[in-house]
Motif scaffolding. Structure first.
Motif, PDB file in Angstrom:
ATOM      1  N   MET A  74       7.063  -0.257  -1.235  1.00  0.00           N
ATOM      2  CA  MET A  74       7.835  -0.003  -2.448  1.00  0.00           C
ATOM      3  C   MET A  74       7.363   1.258  -3.164  1.00  0.00           C
ATOM      4  O   MET A  74       7.864   1.574  -4.241  1.00  0.00           O
ATOM      5  CB  MET A  74       7.697  -1.190  -3.403  1.00  0.00           C
ATOM      6  N   LYS A  75       6.384   1.944  -2.607  1.00  0.00           N
ATOM      7  CA  LYS A  75       5.823   3.172  -3.176  1.00  0.00           C
ATOM      8  C   LYS A  75       5.331   2.934  -4.604  1.00  0.00           C
ATOM      9  O   LYS A  75       5.625   3.687  -5.529  1.00  0.00           O
ATOM     10  CB  LYS A  75       6.848   4.295  -3.132  1.00  0.00           C
ATOM     11  N   ARG A  76       4.607   1.822  -4.781  1.00  0.00           N
ATOM     12  CA  ARG A  76       4.016   1.550  -6.088  1.00  0.00           C
ATOM     13  C   ARG A  76       2.504   1.632  -5.953  1.00  0.00           C
ATOM     14  O   ARG A  76       1.968   1.662  -4.848  1.00  0.00           O
ATOM     15  CB  ARG A  76       4.415   0.157  -6.560  1.00  0.00           C
ATOM     16  N   SER A  77       1.814   1.616  -7.102  1.00  0.00           N
ATOM     17  CA  SER A  77       0.367   1.762  -7.070  1.00  0.00           C
ATOM     18  C   SER A  77      -0.275   0.561  -6.380  1.00  0.00           C
ATOM     19  O   SER A  77       0.279  -0.535  -6.366  1.00  0.00           O
ATOM     20  CB  SER A  77      -0.156   1.877  -8.501  1.00  0.00           C
ATOM     21  N   ASN A  78      -1.426   0.801  -5.817  1.00  0.00           N
ATOM     22  CA  ASN A  78      -2.135  -0.256  -5.108  1.00  0.00           C
ATOM     23  C   ASN A  78      -2.812  -1.175  -6.120  1.00  0.00           C
ATOM     24  O   ASN A  78      -3.604  -0.729  -6.943  1.00  0.00           O
ATOM     25  CB  ASN A  78      -3.172   0.398  -4.190  1.00  0.00           C
ATOM     26  N   THR A  79      -2.488  -2.477  -6.072  1.00  0.00           N
ATOM     27  CA  THR A  79      -3.016  -3.380  -7.099  1.00  0.00           C
ATOM     28  C   THR A  79      -3.931  -4.456  -6.529  1.00  0.00           C
ATOM     29  O   THR A  79      -4.248  -5.413  -7.230  1.00  0.00           O
ATOM     30  CB  THR A  79      -1.869  -4.081  -7.847  1.00  0.00           C
ATOM     31  N   ILE A  80      -4.371  -4.309  -5.279  1.00  0.00           N
ATOM     32  CA  ILE A  80      -5.192  -5.403  -4.757  1.00  0.00           C
ATOM     33  C   ILE A  80      -6.545  -5.452  -5.455  1.00  0.00           C
ATOM     34  O   ILE A  80      -7.211  -6.467  -5.442  1.00  0.00           O
ATOM     35  CB  ILE A  80      -5.384  -5.323  -3.218  1.00  0.00           C
TER      36      ILE A  80
END
Lengths: 333, 253
Positions: A74-80
């Motif tokens: 989704m080309k969103r920031s990495n939130t893991i």
């Protein structure tokens, strides 16, 4: 669960260490939740063996991986890094029998993260608890695998077939030889989902969360209290049956860890109480009159959906008075 | 003249498949879509039945468009549509009784399928017979394709079969040797055959169709008023009739 505010990149690096008490970040909160889940994790390892720990590992990996991949696509920031996927994975595993095939566990994790969490915008945007939704999808899809409970390894009391009925079963078995003793129920030496059986471990985690002010005790207490009152009436004042009912199924796990999810529970005290009572009511309705043996997860998901409406009717008064004043001032002007 | 008409006419045929797909882009006929996309055989049967009714009713309504007074056009359309549905229903009952049983109430309910009434109102009521015929064929194919795509996902993953019971359809041509693939999955995800799974698959396929249409430069099917409507260019509603515009007007007042 969600953060009260999104930390800047700089703050995130500082708060990476759990020893530094930074401004409350979602990572810190999630870490607290993980710590509070550890006693139950250990208990599941003791009672159900390595298989239980392997299931937990599989769901956690599936959740984190699907969060990473979805965000990437989704080309969103990495939130893991906020650890919320780890919490979802652990909670989902706690709601599964230890005998579940690994691919089903992984599928449940993927559904929880991709469908329930990321499709709706990621952390803090999920409309229901991802772990519960994952469990319900698995429960409806694979009812046989989800209801074949393995018995504790150190099986003093051989709970045989009856516990293939999940949660409320010890109550079904209550009064027969198959029923586990109350002490066994309390420490978790009974059949069931791998993380829900050890009441004492769950309570330790709950106390930790309350002490750390991660959760307010309002929801767990009103939830369990409602179930207790209704059960006591239904059982005509039989306190032993009450104890069985309260300690069986996923009630304690659900009330402490699942119903208190920030994104899907009301914000203020009044709302929390309404939410808890609603959860308890639906749980009892399903347990007493429904065709399903256990109703905790369905009760929580139902109340999750009602949260926006609960919030609307419990909007605090000061907000209203300010509004009224404004309206009057405008009229005067 | 014939040269000039050629392009728009083929467009009337092809627009129903993706750009104005009745189910996925216009979001019409949702109820039969969710109910009959459980198995591919049902989807094909439903698609063919609805297409037959759609083509016939489009042609007849288009031919009568100058005779039908506009004040009573909806009852008139319904009478035409209901006649064809009755014919199709009797044919299905006579020749494919298994399908009639599987589709149940959804077969007579084609009468109130909004794709058919929608096309009658939005297209056949003001276009030539030939154009309406092609529109009906295109929309029918679009409906069938959407149903089959959804049913394939739901049947393979939800029941672990594919084309199960197809012999009830092929029996029409005297062939019953193939009864569908079975046991594709040992542990199918039963939730996909139930309503929640149906809605989920519907949403995913809809998003996919949106993506495909957007690549072709068509507007995204969004709730943004007439501009976002895939049918905007052929819509018969006057701007003031449109609920979206009405709201805006009310706000302005």
């Amino acid at each position: 669960m969600t953060a009260s505010k999104i930390p800047s990149d700089k703050k995130l690096t500082v708060s990476a260490s759990p020893h530094i008490r930074a401004a409350s970040t979602s990572r810190r909160i999630m870490l607290d939740v993980i710590i509070s889940l550890v006693p139950a994790l250990i208990a599941s390892g003791i009672f159900f063996g390595l298989r239980a720990l392997a299931v937990v590992a599989v769901t956690v990996v599936a959740c984190v991986l699907s969060e990473y991949v979805t965000r990437r696509i989704m080309k969103r920031s990495n939130t893991i890094g906020d650890l919320s996927a780890v919490v979802t994975g652990m909670l989902l595993a706690f709601n599964l029998p230890s005998s579940i095939p690994f691919w089903m566990a992984a599928l449940g994790g993927a559904v929880a993260i991709v469908v329930v969490k990321q499709f709706f915008g990621g952390i803090g945007q999920n409309f229901v608890n991802p772990a519960i939704a994952g469990r319900i999808v698995l429960l409806i899809s694979f009812s046989t695998a989800m209801a074949s409970w393995t018995q504790p390894l150190s099986g003093f009391m051989n709970l045989t077939a009856p516990d293939a009925l999940t949660g409320a079963t010890p109550l079904v078995a209550y009064g027969t030889d198959a029923a586990p003793g109350l002490l066994d129920m309390f420490i978790g030496n009974r059949g069931g989902c791998l993380g829900e059986t050890s009441i004492v471990a769950l309570l330790i985690g709950g106390v930790y969360l309350v002490a750390r002010k991660v959760i307010s005790p309002a929801i767990p207490l009103s939830f369990i209290g409602t179930v207790a009152v209704i059960t006591l009436i239904a059982e005509k004042g039989d306190f032993v049956a009450l104890a069985y009912q309260l300690m069986s199924g996923g009630l304690v796990l659900g009330a402490i860890f699942m119903a208190t999810d920030y994104a899907t529970s009301p914000i203020n005290f009044k709302g929390k109480i309404i939410f808890g009572i609603g959860c308890g009511l639906f749980t009892c309705l399903i347990r007493l009159f429904g065709s399903l043996p256990e109703g905790v997860s369905f009760a929580i998901i139902l109340m999750n959906i009602l949260v926006p409406h609960i919030e609307r009717i419990t909007t605090p008064k000061p907000f209203g008075t300010v509004k009224e004043k404004k309206a009057k001032e405008e009229k005067k002007a | 003249m014939a040269e000039k008409r050629k392009t728009p006419l083929t467009k009337e045929l092809t627009k129903g498949i993706i750009a104005e797909n009745p189910v996925l882009r216009l979001v019409l006929g949702t109820c039969p879509t969710l109910a009959t996309s459980v198995s591919v055989t049902n989807a094909i049967g439903m698609g063919i039945a609805a297409t037959l009714v759609l083509v016939c009713s489009n042609v007849v309504i288009s031919a009568l468009r100058k005779v039908i007074p506009s004040k009573v056009r909806i009852p008139a359309y319904i009478v035409v549509i209901a006649s064809f549905v009755t014919i199709v229903q009797m044919l299905v009952k006579a020749f494919v009784p298994a399908l009639d049983e599987a589709l149940g109430v959804y077969l007579p309910l084609i009468v109130v399928n909004c794709i058919i009434l929608g096309r009658a109102e939005a297209f056949a009521g003001k276009n030539s017979v030939a154009a309406s015929f092609l529109d009906g064929v295109g929309m029918g194919i679009g409906f069938t394709v959407a149903l089959v795509v959804m049913a394939t996902i739901r049947e393979v993953l939800g029941s672990g079969t594919f084309l199960d019971g197809i012999d009830s359809l092929t029996a029409l041509f005297g062939y019953t040797g193939f009864t569908g693939f079975k046991n594709i999955l040992s542990q199918p995800m039963a939730i996909l055959t139930l309503a929640p799974g149906g809605f989920f698959v519907f949403g995913v396929v809809m998003a996919l169709a949106n993506m495909l249409a957007e690549r072709k430069g068509k507007p995204k099917a969004e709730h943004t008023g007439c501009a976002g409507c895939p049918m905007a260019h052929s819509c018969g509603l006057r701007a003031s009739d449109c609920s979206e515009n009405k709201e805006k007007e009310e706000k302005a007042v």
